[in-house]
Design a protein around this motif. Structure first.
Motif, short mmCIF file in Angstrom:
data_model
loop_
_atom_site.label_atom_id
_atom_site.label_comp_id
_atom_site.label_asym_id
_atom_site.label_seq_id
_atom_site.Cartn_x
_atom_site.Cartn_y
_atom_site.Cartn_z
N GLY A 117 74.44 -27.38 40.85
CA GLY A 117 75.50 -27.06 39.82
C GLY A 117 75.29 -27.05 38.36
O GLY A 117 75.90 -26.83 37.62
N ARG A 118 73.83 -27.38 38.19
CA ARG A 118 73.37 -27.12 36.87
C ARG A 118 74.18 -28.18 35.75
O ARG A 118 74.44 -27.93 34.73
CB ARG A 118 73.54 -25.81 36.26
CG ARG A 118 72.55 -24.82 37.11
CD ARG A 118 72.51 -23.47 36.68
NE ARG A 118 72.65 -22.37 37.52
CZ ARG A 118 72.58 -20.90 37.33
NH1 ARG A 118 72.52 -20.75 36.29
NH2 ARG A 118 72.56 -20.28 38.42
N ASP A 119 74.63 -29.28 36.36
CA ASP A 119 75.52 -30.17 35.49
C ASP A 119 74.66 -31.32 34.88
O ASP A 119 74.20 -32.32 35.42
CB ASP A 119 76.36 -30.86 36.43
CG ASP A 119 77.42 -31.73 35.80
OD1 ASP A 119 77.32 -32.08 34.36
OD2 ASP A 119 78.51 -32.37 36.33
N LEU A 120 73.94 -30.87 33.80
CA LEU A 120 72.96 -31.49 33.28
C LEU A 120 73.48 -33.04 32.67
O LEU A 120 73.07 -34.03 32.50
CB LEU A 120 72.63 -31.05 31.87
CG LEU A 120 71.40 -31.49 31.23
CD1 LEU A 120 70.12 -31.61 32.06
CD2 LEU A 120 70.90 -30.78 30.01
N SER A 121 74.89 -33.24 32.74
CA SER A 121 75.48 -34.49 32.12
C SER A 121 75.14 -35.67 33.07
O SER A 121 75.48 -36.69 33.00
CB SER A 121 77.09 -34.24 32.31
OG SER A 121 77.73 -34.03 33.33
N LEU A 122 74.82 -35.02 34.35
CA LEU A 122 74.65 -36.02 35.49
C LEU A 122 73.37 -36.81 35.41
O LEU A 122 72.93 -37.63 36.20
CB LEU A 122 74.90 -35.52 36.91
CG LEU A 122 76.31 -35.21 37.33
CD1 LEU A 122 76.20 -34.40 38.49
CD2 LEU A 122 77.08 -36.41 37.42
N ARG A 123 72.63 -36.41 34.39
CA ARG A 123 71.21 -37.01 34.32
C ARG A 123 71.21 -38.40 34.17
O ARG A 123 70.25 -39.08 34.77
CB ARG A 123 70.29 -36.14 33.35
CG ARG A 123 70.86 -36.15 31.84
CD ARG A 123 70.06 -35.52 31.03
NE ARG A 123 70.81 -35.52 29.49
CZ ARG A 123 70.61 -34.74 28.54
NH1 ARG A 123 69.37 -34.07 28.65
NH2 ARG A 123 71.24 -34.67 27.56
N ALA A 124 71.95 -38.84 33.41
CA ALA A 124 72.33 -40.24 33.00
C ALA A 124 72.60 -41.01 34.13
O ALA A 124 72.12 -42.19 34.45
CB ALA A 124 73.21 -40.48 31.74
N ALA A 125 73.56 -40.54 35.09
CA ALA A 125 73.82 -41.12 36.25
C ALA A 125 72.70 -41.14 37.10
O ALA A 125 72.54 -42.29 37.80
CB ALA A 125 74.86 -40.42 37.07
N LEU A 126 71.98 -40.25 37.29
CA LEU A 126 70.98 -40.38 38.31
C LEU A 126 69.75 -41.17 37.69
O LEU A 126 68.90 -41.89 38.56
CB LEU A 126 70.11 -38.89 38.45
CG LEU A 126 70.63 -37.91 39.60
CD1 LEU A 126 70.21 -38.53 40.99
CD2 LEU A 126 71.98 -37.88 39.40
N ALA A 127 69.50 -41.34 36.52
CA ALA A 127 68.66 -42.06 35.84
C ALA A 127 69.32 -43.72 36.20
O ALA A 127 68.15 -44.70 36.53
CB ALA A 127 68.60 -42.18 34.31
#
Length: 267
Positions: A117-127
């Motif tokens: 979905g190319r939702d870059l805002s989720l990178r912090a959640a995955l981290a």
């Protein structure tokens, strides 16, 4: 002076809370899986900042006992290190793999939205899902700031389509929070077919020769990698075929001493 300092801290705390209330009014915090409104008292950091209590109950953090190679969890009492059935008889180039969480519907959905979905805002959640992997007992005695974070690379055509390499974005997040340096030391030479529905043997065949040291290292052995310990970063580990091929290149071509695979989820 002590009273003045106490007063300033009180004022600072008040304004911080006030700003949080105002921001929550304009930009309500929602669970990144079910999209229910998070309560104001929900944590501002960690997994609780991204998932509601109900979704967290469906998520399983990686805890012992788990396979000493691939990190797959098992129920029951294990008093010593063991290999799971899938790892028994197989040789892998990485030393071991560990994930922050086991795969579950909330974790799977967030990873899918992040990557496809190319939702870059989720990178912090995955981290935040990945960071507990660094607490593995086998890493407890290590000064991880002397290690190097290396992402699993994407082929340039896939990265152009997606807009970012999800593994590199995780590296950047982890590096900012921990002080562990990060470098894009690997490149993907060929665009392989999708791995999701392939068995382990076919995945290995599909990936053979797919990875190499990045171009800036191609003309000589990279001195900054020789003898180093590497944290190979990806979003999810399934069969371990990709991690194996990456670790093989790092050890055989760059002289890396150790490769530990860390992921947000174990599939």
């Amino acid at each position: 002076m002590p009273r003045a300092s106490q007063f300033l801290r009180t004022v600072q705390h008040f304004w911080q809370k006030t700003c949080q209330v105002v921001l929550d009014g304009f930009y309500p915090r929602l669970c990144r899986h079910c999209e229910v409104l998070l309560p104001h008292e929900a944590p501002r950091q960690g997994v609780g900042a991204w998932f509601c209590g109900t979704c967290q109950q469906d998520m399983e953090a990686t805890t012992a006992p788990y396979c000493s190679v691939c990190g797959e969890m098992f129920s029951g009492a294990m008093t010593e290190a063991f290999r799971c059935q899938n790892c028994t008889g197989h040789r892998v180039a990485y030393d071991f793999a560990v994930a922050g969480y086991q795969i579950s519907e909330p974790v799977r959905e967030v990873i899918h939205r992040y990557k496809y979905g190319r939702d870059l805002s989720l990178r912090a959640a995955l981290a935040d899902l990945l960071l507990p992997a660094l607490e593995d007992p086998r890493l407890a005695s290590e000064d991880l700031r002397r290690w190097l974070l290396v992402p699993v690379p994407l082929h340039f055509s896939r990265q152009i389509w997606r807009g970012f390499n999800q593994s590199w974005e995780l590296c950047r997040q982890i590096s900012q929070r921990t002080g562990i340096p990060a470098a894009q030391s690997l490149s993907r030479q060929t665009r392989t077919v999708a791995q999701a529905h392939l068995q382990r043997r076919k995945r290995l065949a599909n990936l053979r020769g797919a990875f190499a040291l990045s171009h800036r290292f191609s003309w000589r052995p990279p001195q900054e990698l020789k003898g180093r310990n590497i944290l190979l970063v990806d979003d999810v580990l399934t069969t371990g075929a990709t991690a194996h091929e990456c670790a093989k290149v790092l050890k055989q071509q760059a002289g890396v001493e150790k490769v530990v695979v860390i992921t947000a989820a174990r599939g």
